[in-house]
Design a protein around this motif. Structure first.
Motif, PDB file in Angstrom:
ATOM      1  N   GLU A 264      38.712  37.835  62.651  1.00 48.23           N
ATOM      2  CA  GLU A 264      39.406  36.977  62.150  1.00 48.23           C
ATOM      3  C   GLU A 264      40.835  37.108  62.517  1.00 48.23           C
ATOM      4  OE1 GLU A 264      38.707  33.913  60.873  1.00 48.23           O
ATOM      5  OE2 GLU A 264      36.633  34.406  61.159  1.00 48.23           O
ATOM      6  N   SER A 265      41.099  38.451  62.646  1.00 50.24           N
ATOM      7  CA  SER A 265      42.721  38.794  62.902  1.00 50.24           C
ATOM      8  C   SER A 265      43.355  38.335  64.337  1.00 50.24           C
ATOM      9  CB  SER A 265      42.836  40.142  62.597  1.00 50.24           C
ATOM     10  OG  SER A 265      42.076  40.975  63.396  1.00 50.24           O
ATOM     11  N   PHE A 266      42.442  37.768  65.305  1.00 50.55           N
ATOM     12  CA  PHE A 266      42.893  37.678  66.461  1.00 50.55           C
ATOM     13  C   PHE A 266      43.366  36.405  66.471  1.00 50.55           C
ATOM     14  CE2 PHE A 266      39.563  40.073  69.413  1.00 50.55           C
ATOM     15  CZ  PHE A 266      39.934  41.283  69.067  1.00 50.55           C
TER      16      PHE A 266
ATOM     17  N   GLN B 240      30.026  50.951  71.889  1.00 52.88           N
ATOM     18  CA  GLN B 240      31.081  50.149  72.506  1.00 52.88           C
ATOM     19  C   GLN B 240      31.928  49.520  71.195  1.00 52.88           C
ATOM     20  OE1 GLN B 240      31.309  49.705  75.876  1.00 52.88           O
ATOM     21  NE2 GLN B 240      33.002  48.627  75.916  1.00 52.88           N
ATOM     22  N   PRO B 241      33.233  49.886  71.222  1.00 55.16           N
ATOM     23  CA  PRO B 241      34.089  49.289  69.897  1.00 55.16           C
ATOM     24  C   PRO B 241      34.415  47.966  70.293  1.00 55.16           C
ATOM     25  CG  PRO B 241      35.533  50.592  71.298  1.00 55.16           C
ATOM     26  CD  PRO B 241      33.984  50.611  71.862  1.00 55.16           C
ATOM     27  N   PHE B 242      34.647  46.980  69.169  1.00 59.82           N
ATOM     28  CA  PHE B 242      35.094  45.383  69.484  1.00 59.82           C
ATOM     29  C   PHE B 242      36.016  45.103  68.497  1.00 59.82           C
ATOM     30  CE2 PHE B 242      31.121  45.278  71.676  1.00 59.82           C
ATOM     31  CZ  PHE B 242      31.417  44.563  72.888  1.00 59.82           C
TER      32      PHE B 242
ATOM     33  N   GLU C  70      42.007  44.442  73.375  1.00 62.34           N
ATOM     34  CA  GLU C  70      41.712  45.323  74.415  1.00 62.34           C
ATOM     35  C   GLU C  70      40.409  45.508  74.380  1.00 62.34           C
ATOM     36  OE1 GLU C  70      43.671  49.512  76.292  1.00 62.34           O
ATOM     37  OE2 GLU C  70      43.816  49.008  74.003  1.00 62.34           O
ATOM     38  N   ASP C  71      39.689  46.010  73.456  1.00 57.52           N
ATOM     39  CA  ASP C  71      38.321  46.231  73.377  1.00 57.52           C
ATOM     40  C   ASP C  71      37.349  45.064  73.878  1.00 57.52           C
ATOM     41  OD1 ASP C  71      38.729  48.668  72.254  1.00 57.52           O
ATOM     42  OD2 ASP C  71      38.287  47.776  70.033  1.00 57.52           O
ATOM     43  N   TYR C  72      37.871  43.910  73.853  1.00 58.95           N
ATOM     44  CA  TYR C  72      37.152  42.991  74.352  1.00 58.95           C
ATOM     45  C   TYR C  72      37.400  42.700  75.823  1.00 58.95           C
ATOM     46  CZ  TYR C  72      35.077  40.810  70.128  1.00 58.95           C
ATOM     47  OH  TYR C  72      34.477  40.655  69.094  1.00 58.95           O
TER      48      TYR C  72
ATOM     49  N   TYR D 171      37.539  55.471  79.229  1.00 55.39           N
ATOM     50  CA  TYR D 171      36.764  54.895  80.148  1.00 55.39           C
ATOM     51  C   TYR D 171      36.072  53.530  79.783  1.00 55.39           C
ATOM     52  CZ  TYR D 171      37.985  59.494  81.736  1.00 55.39           C
ATOM     53  OH  TYR D 171      38.626  60.715  81.834  1.00 55.39           O
ATOM     54  N   ASN D 172      36.429  52.900  78.670  1.00 54.72           N
ATOM     55  CA  ASN D 172      35.566  51.845  78.207  1.00 54.72           C
ATOM     56  C   ASN D 172      35.632  50.829  79.056  1.00 54.72           C
ATOM     57  OD1 ASN D 172      35.091  53.486  75.788  1.00 54.72           O
ATOM     58  ND2 ASN D 172      36.220  52.256  74.430  1.00 54.72           N
TER      59      ASN D 172
END
Length: 610
Positions: free
Chosen positions: A237-239, A164-166, A170-172, A78-79
């Motif tokens: 950086e991986s984005f 909250q994960p970043f 998808e997290d963003y 439900y993030n």
């Protein structure tokens, strides 16, 4: 105290951070698999199976209703949701949740459960009843205050150092959607506060005056100066460049065109509309049905049925006892002057304070090592998780408590955090460091909360629920243990222990005075100045905290006295068979307990040892 992580409407739930997502889902799958197997074999469901399945279903239904709570316990389904906490639909669903599960749990024969599950059953039943009683009071008409602010909590969630994960694109996207829900909440909060104005359920004026600058601090001219822009600065950086550009553009537009304008609207609402209708009274007695409401809050926070007048009397007695102990320290160190002069000396002379913020933090890190050496002598069970010491963030340090604690993630991704407020170094005397560390970190909140989260074989609601009286009572009991550990051989550090205990005793007097006996803010401040060496800025923050969250401050001393009484009873009845480590096991290994349930557990343990 433990640091709250969300607004008052859901803060009691959300401060109880974290397990791994797989833990919760694995437990659910095991219970469901067991039940399916029993049905296929034609076996009748046992009371224990029925209970475990019921409370597991409840916990999962609760996660759907409180999506940010789900994030804090490591369930990431439900993030992308905020969960408004204020709408009619939410309030109705919450009522139905508690009503339905209270009805269902009563169908289960408690006598057929194991001793451990009987405790769990009692906790669950207690929780549903308190929650239903709480619904009868209009808490939602005051959805935020200077102490619990959803705005600040959302900043913390977006910091990259909270639940909250970043880590992924998808997290963003999830955080972006959650921010949209938060924007809707900002609008709905004004609707609820308008209803509060009509019903005369509003905050005291001074608390509104504290909220306005907190909101104003978020109203920046440049989007990239906003604290809500922090996730962009944390982008992995991986984005890909395409993803980075798209996310940056979307966040910039969302913050600049929707979030900041809505925060501005809320600030203007407080500044131009709400403050005019705020109340002149400082205590809950000034609200409709306020004294009855306050008695409910006092009982729910202390998990007792103690009348407010009795709590006030206990406070007065404790203040007198501790003052006497403080005067003994004055004599011991050969101080020339009376106790008030001793207070003034300890509160002002330069040798008692750090001159640099980092020096204070480093001092607590050194204390951590000293205290950790003592732990194996007093505990069989200790947390696997570690904790770190950090200063309170600059954006909230002016209104934050002197210290607080945030729970770790059980999966090891985030340690516990012992926050120290370095804003006013004169409010952080060196002589108060040992007792504060014992309370907030080890063996106080860090031990109790981390051990609770690491429990196995107990229902999820039990691992991640909590009661202020138990948790803060344990924190204050941890300070008492410091005497036995030899950590207060220095009379000045012992005075620090007495000073913190005095704060908790004064809270019984001041909180009940403010909310049940008609005390003013100024009267409460003066009482604390007369009976302690606390810095005036600290006293003001404390009194305004009691004004914002009535009854919570009662739980510390009441909880400690209950734990000490149970220990004294155990020592008396068991004599040579009494084992302090085993007693601590009893207190810590079933999660956070209401006082009545804790007493039942200890009584059963005493009987088993005999």
């Amino acid at each position: 105290m433990r640091k709250a992580v969300l607004a008052l409407s859901i803060g009691a739930i959300l401060g109880l951070a974290g397990c791994g997502e797989n833990d919760a889902k694995q437990t659910q799958a095991q219970e469901q698999t067991s039940q399916i197997a029993a049905n296929e074999a034609g076996q009748e469901q046992s009371a224990e199976q029925a209970y475990l399945l019921l409370v597991d279903n409840y916990f999962n239904d609760l996660l759907k209703l409180e999506p940010i709570y789900a994030t804090f316990v490591g369930v990431n389904d439900y993030n992308d949701q905020f969960g408004d906490g204020l709408s009619h639909a939410y309030l109705t669903e919450r009522h139905q949740l508690n009503t339905r599960y209270l009805k269902e749990v009563k169908k289960i024969d408690r006598d057929q459960l194991s001793n451990e599950l009987k405790l769990s059953y009692d906790m669950f039943n207690y929780d549903r009843n308190v929650a239903l009683a709480d619904e009868t009071f209009p808490n939602h008409f005051m959805p935020m205050n200077q102490f619990y602010s959803t705005v600040i909590s959302m900043v913390q969630l977006g910091s990259g150092e909270s639940a909250q994960p970043f880590n992924t694109v998808e997290d963003y996207r999830n955080w972006e959607k959650r921010l949209l829900g938060f924007i809707d909440w900002l609008k709905l909060a004004q609707v609820r506060m308008n209803e509060g104005i009509e019903s005369k359920v509003v905050l005291p004026r001074v608390l509104v005056e504290r909220i306005i600058p907190q909101l104003s601090a978020q109203l920046v001219d440049n989007v990239d100066d906003s604290l809500f822009y922090t996730p962009i600065t944390l982008m992995p950086e991986s984005f890909s460049d395409t993803d980075k550009q798209a996310i940056t553009a979307e966040y910039t537009k969302l913050i600049g065109e929707q979030l900041i304008p809505e925060l501005t609207s809320l600030r203007n609402y407080f500044q131009n509309t709400y403050i005019k209708s705020s109340r002149a009274t400082d205590g809950w007695w000034g609200l409709p049905n306020g004294k009855v409401w306050y008695q409910h809050l006092a009982n729910s926070h202390t998990t007792t049925t103690m009348p407010v007048d009795e709590i006030h009397k206990v406070g007065l007695d404790e203040v007198a006892r501790i003052l006497s102990e403080m005067d003994k320290v004055r004599v011991q160190v050969d101080f020339e002057g009376d106790l008030n002069a001793f207070f003034a000396s300890l509160s002002s002379e330069p040798q008692y304070f750090f001159t640099e913020r980092q020096g204070l933090i480093d001092g607590y890190m050194e204390l951590k090592e000293q205290i950790n050496v003592q732990m194996p002598k007093y505990f069989n069970v200790m947390p696997k998780a570690d904790y770190v010491v950090k200063p309170v963030e600059s954006f909230r340090e002016q209104s934050a408590a002197g210290a607080s604690y945030d729970a770790p993630a059980v999966d090891g991704s985030r340690p516990g955090v012992f926050y120290i407020n370095t804003y006013n170094l004169k409010a952080q005397p060196k002589w108060g460091m040992t007792t504060l560390s014992l309370h907030e970190a080890a063996p106080g909140h860090h031990f109790q909360i981390a051990i609770k989260q690491e429990l196995t074989g107990v229902p999820e609601f039990q691992r991640f629920g909590g009661y202020t009286a138990f948790e803060e009572g344990w924190g204050l009991y941890a300070e008492y243990l410091g005497i036995e550990m030899g950590l207060f051989n220095d009379p000045y550090q012992y005075f620090g222990k007495l000073s913190d205990e005095m704060l908790r005793a004064m809270r019984l007097v001041v909180d009940t005075g403010l909310h049940a006996k008609g005390w003013t803010r100024e009267q409460a401040i003066q009482y604390m100045k007369d009976n302690s060496p606390m810095a005036e800025s600290d006293i003001i923050a404390e009194v305004e905290r009691y004004m914002a969250i009535p009854g919570q401050a009662l739980s510390y001393k009441v909880g400690q006295l209950q734990i000490l009484a149970l220990r004294a009873k155990s020592e008396q009845e068991l004599g040579d068979k009494f084992d302090l480590k085993a007693f601590h096991d009893q207190i810590l290994t079933s999660g956070s307990l209401p006082m009545e349930v804790m007493e039942l557990k200890v009584n059963d343990w005493i009987a088993s040892q005999k």
